[in-house]
Design an enzyme around this catalytic site. Structure first.
Site, short mmCIF file in Angstrom:
data_model
loop_
_atom_site.label_atom_id
_atom_site.label_comp_id
_atom_site.label_asym_id
_atom_site.label_seq_id
_atom_site.Cartn_x
_atom_site.Cartn_y
_atom_site.Cartn_z
N GLN A 104 -5.59 -0.16 -3.65
CA GLN A 104 -6.26 -1.28 -4.33
C GLN A 104 -7.25 -0.81 -5.40
OE1 GLN A 104 -7.62 -4.58 -1.85
NE2 GLN A 104 -9.30 -4.93 -3.29
N CYS A 160 -1.50 -3.32 6.59
CA CYS A 160 -1.53 -2.08 7.39
C CYS A 160 -2.77 -2.07 8.28
CB CYS A 160 -1.48 -0.83 6.51
SG CYS A 160 -2.82 -0.66 5.35
N CYS A 214 0.85 -1.19 0.00
CA CYS A 214 0.00 0.00 0.00
C CYS A 214 0.88 1.24 0.00
CB CYS A 214 -0.97 0.00 1.18
SG CYS A 214 -0.28 0.56 2.74
N GLU A 215 0.42 2.24 -0.71
CA GLU A 215 1.23 3.44 -0.82
C GLU A 215 1.15 4.32 0.42
OE1 GLU A 215 -0.28 5.18 -4.46
OE2 GLU A 215 -1.34 6.71 -3.32
N HIS A 216 0.26 4.00 1.33
CA HIS A 216 0.15 4.82 2.54
C HIS A 216 1.09 4.38 3.64
CE1 HIS A 216 -4.05 5.23 0.75
NE2 HIS A 216 -3.40 6.33 0.49
N HIS A 217 1.32 3.06 3.75
CA HIS A 217 2.18 2.54 4.83
C HIS A 217 3.34 1.69 4.31
CE1 HIS A 217 -1.90 3.13 6.55
NE2 HIS A 217 -1.22 3.61 7.57
N HIS A 268 -5.04 -6.28 3.65
CA HIS A 268 -4.08 -5.17 3.82
C HIS A 268 -3.39 -5.29 5.17
CE1 HIS A 268 -5.63 -2.45 0.47
NE2 HIS A 268 -6.33 -3.57 0.38
ZN ZN Z 1 -1.91 1.10 4.24
#
Ligand code: ZN
Length: 197
Positions: free
Chosen positions: A125, A155, A84-87, A153
């Protein structure tokens, strides 16, 4: 991509990993961690190899001699690992891809390569689902494309709300799959998502 920042050197990437090891509270100089930056940088080369690949290239080699086959083609349970690009935490899941050819048919391994290329980048996603569908639409120009992605996910499962066993399902339907409920239902029957098969 013209405005991509300069790619750091391998030494710079390894130094960044040492910083993160210190940030985690450990000593990057202790024996067990000495080679860790090198290994992490190599793992990144694998996990993020999708940046160096063009999915359209995989789809350009099509087979047009299919005796007029114009029914739905579905490849289900394409396993993928993404981040994931956030975490930058793993997203583990499966993609299901279907299309209704209009003359052009592609080898099934190529559909799996398209999924893999997008998965091996930092992702959201929803975005990945749409990118897979759009790449197939743009190159093969079929009558329709359907993509369903199921992802767990990390995260969410290993931090934050700590919910295990949760998976997210996203879908993109283009052309006939979007317009015709029967076509869409046929695809969903083929892939049989969520039945625990
Ligand atoms: Zn994430």
């Amino acid at each position: 991509m013209a405005d991509t920042p300069r790619k750091p050197s391998r030494e710079e990437a390894e130094a960044a990993i040492r910083t993160l090891l210190s940030w985690a509270g450990d000593d990057p100089g202790r024996e067990g961690l000495l080679d860790t930056p090198k290994r992490v940088v190599e793992a990144y080369g694998d996990w993020f190899s999708g940046y160096g690949e063009d999915p359209a290239e995989y789809l350009k080699r099509t087979f047009e001699e299919v005796e007029g086959y114009d029914e739905m083609i579905v490849l289900r349970d394409i396993e993928f690992e993404s981040h994931c690009e956030h975490h930058m935490a793993p997203i583990i899941g499966k993609a299901h891809v279907g299309y209704l050819p209009d003359g052009k048919v592609v080898g099934i391994s190529k559909l799996a390569r398209v999924v893999e290329t997008y998965a091996r980048r930092l992702q959201v996603q929803e975005k990945m689902t749409a990118q897979i569908a759009q790449a197939i639409q743009d190159v093969l120009q079929p009558r329709g494309v359907a993509v369903v992605v199921e992802g767990s996910h990390e995260c969410m499962t290993t931090r934050g709300v700590h919910k295990r066993g949760v998976s997210m399902i996203t879908s993109t339907m283009l052309g006939t799959f979007r317009e015709d409920a029967r076509t869409r239902a046929e695809f969903l029957r083929f892939i049989d998502v969520g039945s625990g098969r």
